[in-house]
Scaffold this motif. Structure first.
Motif, PDB file in Angstrom:
ATOM      1  N   GLU A 162       0.880  -1.237  -0.010  1.00  0.00           N
ATOM      2  CA  GLU A 162       0.126   0.254  -0.040  1.00  0.00           C
ATOM      3  C   GLU A 162       0.781   1.297  -0.049  1.00  0.00           C
ATOM      4  O   GLU A 162       0.497   2.288  -0.785  1.00  0.00           O
ATOM      5  CB  GLU A 162      -0.937  -0.123   1.203  1.00  0.00           C
ATOM      6  CG  GLU A 162      -1.937   1.168   1.366  1.00  0.00           C
ATOM      7  CD  GLU A 162      -2.739   1.482   2.361  1.00  0.00           C
ATOM      8  OE1 GLU A 162      -3.819   1.999   2.463  1.00  0.00           O
ATOM      9  OE2 GLU A 162      -2.642   0.423   3.221  1.00  0.00           O
ATOM     10  N   ARG A 163       2.058   1.336   1.029  1.00  0.00           N
ATOM     11  CA  ARG A 163       2.717   2.286   0.916  1.00  0.00           C
ATOM     12  C   ARG A 163       3.969   2.521  -0.591  1.00  0.00           C
ATOM     13  O   ARG A 163       3.680   3.760  -0.896  1.00  0.00           O
ATOM     14  CB  ARG A 163       3.815   2.114   1.975  1.00  0.00           C
ATOM     15  CG  ARG A 163       4.707   3.302   2.185  1.00  0.00           C
ATOM     16  CD  ARG A 163       5.575   3.385   3.540  1.00  0.00           C
ATOM     17  NE  ARG A 163       6.462   2.254   3.530  1.00  0.00           N
ATOM     18  CZ  ARG A 163       6.242   1.129   4.361  1.00  0.00           C
ATOM     19  NH1 ARG A 163       5.259   1.003   5.092  1.00  0.00           N
ATOM     20  NH2 ARG A 163       7.201   0.261   4.357  1.00  0.00           N
ATOM     21  N   ALA A 164       4.003   1.445  -1.042  1.00  0.00           N
ATOM     22  CA  ALA A 164       4.706   1.737  -2.208  1.00  0.00           C
ATOM     23  C   ALA A 164       3.888   2.071  -3.425  1.00  0.00           C
ATOM     24  O   ALA A 164       4.064   3.199  -4.261  1.00  0.00           O
ATOM     25  CB  ALA A 164       5.194   0.176  -2.772  1.00  0.00           C
ATOM     26  N   PHE A 165       2.531   1.517  -3.594  1.00  0.00           N
ATOM     27  CA  PHE A 165       1.873   2.096  -4.598  1.00  0.00           C
ATOM     28  C   PHE A 165       1.086   3.739  -4.375  1.00  0.00           C
ATOM     29  O   PHE A 165       0.226   4.063  -4.856  1.00  0.00           O
ATOM     30  CB  PHE A 165       0.721   1.040  -4.940  1.00  0.00           C
ATOM     31  CG  PHE A 165       1.294  -0.003  -5.683  1.00  0.00           C
ATOM     32  CD1 PHE A 165       1.122   0.331  -7.352  1.00  0.00           C
ATOM     33  CD2 PHE A 165       1.632  -1.207  -5.447  1.00  0.00           C
ATOM     34  CE1 PHE A 165       1.696  -0.835  -8.040  1.00  0.00           C
ATOM     35  CE2 PHE A 165       2.295  -1.987  -6.169  1.00  0.00           C
ATOM     36  CZ  PHE A 165       2.384  -1.939  -7.551  1.00  0.00           C
ATOM     37  N   LYS A 166       1.240   4.079  -3.124  1.00  0.00           N
ATOM     38  CA  LYS A 166       0.893   5.415  -2.838  1.00  0.00           C
ATOM     39  C   LYS A 166       1.860   6.596  -2.772  1.00  0.00           C
ATOM     40  O   LYS A 166       1.608   7.597  -2.256  1.00  0.00           O
ATOM     41  CB  LYS A 166      -0.075   5.476  -1.645  1.00  0.00           C
ATOM     42  CG  LYS A 166      -1.381   4.527  -1.650  1.00  0.00           C
ATOM     43  CD  LYS A 166      -2.122   4.658  -0.259  1.00  0.00           C
ATOM     44  CE  LYS A 166      -3.640   4.121  -0.457  1.00  0.00           C
ATOM     45  NZ  LYS A 166      -4.355   4.328   0.872  1.00  0.00           N
ATOM     46  N   THR A 167       2.996   6.129  -3.003  1.00  0.00           N
ATOM     47  CA  THR A 167       4.285   6.899  -3.047  1.00  0.00           C
ATOM     48  C   THR A 167       4.771   7.183  -4.469  1.00  0.00           C
ATOM     49  O   THR A 167       5.357   6.403  -5.036  1.00  0.00           O
ATOM     50  CB  THR A 167       5.404   6.315  -2.365  1.00  0.00           C
ATOM     51  OG1 THR A 167       4.894   5.861  -0.777  1.00  0.00           O
ATOM     52  CG2 THR A 167       6.671   7.335  -2.104  1.00  0.00           C
ATOM     53  N   PRO A 168       4.309   8.326  -4.905  1.00  0.00           N
ATOM     54  CA  PRO A 168       4.661   8.683  -6.284  1.00  0.00           C
ATOM     55  C   PRO A 168       6.246   8.930  -6.613  1.00  0.00           C
ATOM     56  O   PRO A 168       6.831   9.433  -5.779  1.00  0.00           O
ATOM     57  CB  PRO A 168       3.756   9.863  -6.711  1.00  0.00           C
ATOM     58  CG  PRO A 168       3.585  10.567  -5.366  1.00  0.00           C
ATOM     59  CD  PRO A 168       3.475   9.394  -4.314  1.00  0.00           C
ATOM     60  N   TRP A 169       6.546   9.212  -8.033  1.00  0.00           N
ATOM     61  CA  TRP A 169       7.874   9.450  -8.168  1.00  0.00           C
ATOM     62  C   TRP A 169       8.124  10.935  -7.733  1.00  0.00           C
ATOM     63  O   TRP A 169       7.187  11.944  -8.110  1.00  0.00           O
ATOM     64  CB  TRP A 169       8.005   8.980  -9.837  1.00  0.00           C
ATOM     65  CG  TRP A 169       9.400   9.473 -10.073  1.00  0.00           C
ATOM     66  CD1 TRP A 169      10.558   8.728 -10.170  1.00  0.00           C
ATOM     67  CD2 TRP A 169       9.723  10.827 -10.677  1.00  0.00           C
ATOM     68  NE1 TRP A 169      11.642   9.596 -10.629  1.00  0.00           N
ATOM     69  CE2 TRP A 169      11.445  10.636 -11.008  1.00  0.00           C
ATOM     70  CE3 TRP A 169       9.248  11.975 -10.899  1.00  0.00           C
ATOM     71  CZ2 TRP A 169      11.894  11.942 -11.591  1.00  0.00           C
ATOM     72  CZ3 TRP A 169       9.891  13.323 -11.696  1.00  0.00           C
ATOM     73  CH2 TRP A 169      11.146  13.059 -11.913  1.00  0.00           C
ATOM     74  N   PHE A 180      11.224   4.162 -13.171  1.00  0.00           N
ATOM     75  CA  PHE A 180      10.241   4.321 -12.042  1.00  0.00           C
ATOM     76  C   PHE A 180       8.859   3.560 -12.608  1.00  0.00           C
ATOM     77  O   PHE A 180       8.305   2.566 -11.930  1.00  0.00           O
ATOM     78  CB  PHE A 180      10.160   5.582 -11.596  1.00  0.00           C
ATOM     79  CG  PHE A 180       9.067   5.368 -10.093  1.00  0.00           C
ATOM     80  CD1 PHE A 180       9.791   5.483  -9.180  1.00  0.00           C
ATOM     81  CD2 PHE A 180       7.671   5.653 -10.506  1.00  0.00           C
ATOM     82  CE1 PHE A 180       8.883   5.529  -7.824  1.00  0.00           C
ATOM     83  CE2 PHE A 180       6.895   5.634  -9.293  1.00  0.00           C
ATOM     84  CZ  PHE A 180       7.439   5.493  -8.121  1.00  0.00           C
ATOM     85  N   CYS A 181       8.327   4.165 -13.709  1.00  0.00           N
ATOM     86  CA  CYS A 181       7.402   3.636 -14.450  1.00  0.00           C
ATOM     87  C   CYS A 181       7.408   2.066 -14.723  1.00  0.00           C
ATOM     88  O   CYS A 181       6.427   1.466 -14.413  1.00  0.00           O
ATOM     89  CB  CYS A 181       7.133   4.497 -15.797  1.00  0.00           C
ATOM     90  SG  CYS A 181       6.538   6.162 -15.394  1.00  0.00           S
ATOM     91  N   GLN A 182       8.580   1.778 -15.311  1.00  0.00           N
ATOM     92  CA  GLN A 182       8.690   0.202 -15.541  1.00  0.00           C
ATOM     93  C   GLN A 182       8.895  -0.614 -14.412  1.00  0.00           C
ATOM     94  O   GLN A 182       8.176  -1.717 -14.320  1.00  0.00           O
ATOM     95  CB  GLN A 182       9.972   0.322 -16.141  1.00  0.00           C
ATOM     96  CG  GLN A 182      10.408  -1.174 -16.564  1.00  0.00           C
ATOM     97  CD  GLN A 182       9.446  -2.007 -17.709  1.00  0.00           C
ATOM     98  OE1 GLN A 182       9.479  -1.647 -18.862  1.00  0.00           O
ATOM     99  NE2 GLN A 182       8.398  -2.484 -17.177  1.00  0.00           N
ATOM    100  N   GLY A 183       9.424  -0.091 -13.251  1.00  0.00           N
ATOM    101  CA  GLY A 183       9.386  -0.794 -11.979  1.00  0.00           C
ATOM    102  C   GLY A 183       7.634  -0.946 -11.296  1.00  0.00           C
ATOM    103  O   GLY A 183       7.429  -1.794 -10.711  1.00  0.00           O
ATOM    104  N   THR A 184       7.192   0.063 -11.585  1.00  0.00           N
ATOM    105  CA  THR A 184       5.754   0.044 -11.246  1.00  0.00           C
ATOM    106  C   THR A 184       4.944  -1.079 -11.992  1.00  0.00           C
ATOM    107  O   THR A 184       4.195  -1.624 -11.356  1.00  0.00           O
ATOM    108  CB  THR A 184       4.743   1.659 -11.528  1.00  0.00           C
ATOM    109  OG1 THR A 184       5.524   2.600 -11.074  1.00  0.00           O
ATOM    110  CG2 THR A 184       3.363   1.279 -11.172  1.00  0.00           C
ATOM    111  N   VAL A 185       4.940  -0.995 -13.378  1.00  0.00           N
ATOM    112  CA  VAL A 185       4.513  -2.082 -13.989  1.00  0.00           C
ATOM    113  C   VAL A 185       4.834  -3.690 -13.630  1.00  0.00           C
ATOM    114  O   VAL A 185       4.130  -4.538 -13.461  1.00  0.00           O
ATOM    115  CB  VAL A 185       4.786  -2.014 -15.636  1.00  0.00           C
ATOM    116  CG1 VAL A 185       4.182  -3.153 -16.607  1.00  0.00           C
ATOM    117  CG2 VAL A 185       4.200  -0.702 -16.032  1.00  0.00           C
ATOM    118  N   ALA A 186       6.160  -3.591 -13.254  1.00  0.00           N
ATOM    119  CA  ALA A 186       6.937  -5.067 -13.088  1.00  0.00           C
ATOM    120  C   ALA A 186       6.287  -5.395 -11.654  1.00  0.00           C
ATOM    121  O   ALA A 186       5.972  -6.810 -11.446  1.00  0.00           O
ATOM    122  CB  ALA A 186       8.215  -4.888 -13.059  1.00  0.00           C
TER     123      ALA A 186
END
Length: 302
Positions: A162-169, A180-186
């Motif tokens: 939850e913390r990771a997907f709520k912490t934007p670049w 960072f965007c590639q890491g989000t998808v992976a």
């Protein structure tokens, strides 16, 4: 190797069928067969030769193993009796641990699939008739231990996710925006969609078949080759990447946003959600060199 396999001239029906089965098998499965083959030669070479098995690398160079081992039914000369001798010899050496013995068993199971002398009642069997009895001769406590210890798997908790997907670049992030965007998808594919670590990711990586519906909050990606674990009967399978924008109101990156990014740093404010995998894929695919690939490394200069 599998992609370069070619049927021999005047191939029989059994050979043509095996060619299809090999093509439908996962690369990791064929790799396991070769690994088991190497273990057999490593610890029981004398028995292999006594059973008339050809030396490694002397098979048809155009089979799915590049000639390292048998890949066509006419190359596989084992019988139930010779398979029993080989498996028992491998066990008796006491040089392989239980995991490696299972790999040898799988490799012999591959040989059984190519055996053309099965009776009607044996068509659905997965291994040689002798295997069940021979396997019972293993005394697990006397086998050598694991020769390779894997690092413990690190699985994020729900709170960490939850913390990771709520912490934007942010501009001070050590990764450039594209990475960072590639890491989000992976991370989405691994921890939310639940991909298998190798084969699922590979089938998504190779796929360029997408249904892009950002206004509806999703992107659908067809697995290249269909669902895993169904090599004999491929089934179409699709990964759904869903919007994770705040308040479930999706916002796509501006079409020309990529032109404002220089050496990984945008020259204007990022007003879209960098932890929404749908938005991240839209940003990645806005680059010409991405070519519709989910794991395209466009972040080298973006």
């Amino acid at each position: 190797m599998k992609a370069k396999a070619e049927l021999p001239a005047y191939a029989s029906m059994n050979t043509r069928i095996q060619h299809k089965l090999n093509a439908n098998a996962a690369n990791s499965t064929l790799k396991v067969y070769r690994m088991g083959w190497r273990y057999m030669w490593k610890v029981a070479a004398k028995t292999m030769r006594k059973c008339g098995v050809k030396e490694p690398g002397t098979f048809d160079k155009k089979n799915c193993h590049k000639g390292e081992m048998w890949g066509w039914p006419f190359e596989m000369n084992l019988t139930n009796a010779s398979a029993r001798k080989i498996m028992f010899a491998v066990i008796e050496t006491n040089r392989l641990n239980l995991d490696k013995l299972k790999i040898v068993r799988k490799s012999l199971g591959y040989a059984w699939k190519m055996h053309t002398g099965k009776t009607q009642d044996q068509l659905d069997e997965k291994n040689w008739p002798c295997m069940t009895r021979i396997w019972k001769t293993i005394h697990a406590s006397s086998l050598p231990g694991k020769t390779r210890i894997k690092a413990p798997m690190r699985i994020p908790t729900v709170n960490e996710m939850e913390r990771a997907f709520k912490t934007p670049w942010k501009a001070d992030h050590p990764w450039p925006l594209g990475k960072f965007c590639q890491g989000t998808v992976a991370a989405y594919d691994t921890f939310i969609w639940g991909c298998r670590s190798f084969e699922d990711h590979n089938r998504i990586k190779l796929s360029k078949k997408h249904v892009v519906r950002p206004s509806e909050g999703y992107i659908a990606t067809a697995y290249k080759g269909g669902r895993c674990k169904t090599p004999g009967f491929p089934r179409e399978w699709t990964k759904y990447t869903v919007c994770m924008c705040p308040d479930r109101k999706h916002k796509s990156p501006p079409p020309l946003f990529k032109d404002t990014v220089i050496e990984g740093e945008p020259k204007q404010r990022v007003d879209w959600c960098t932890t929404c995998p749908v938005a991240c894929l839209e940003y990645i695919w806005s680059h010409d060199n991405a070519k519709g690939r989910t794991y395209s490394a466009v972040y080298s200069n973006a």
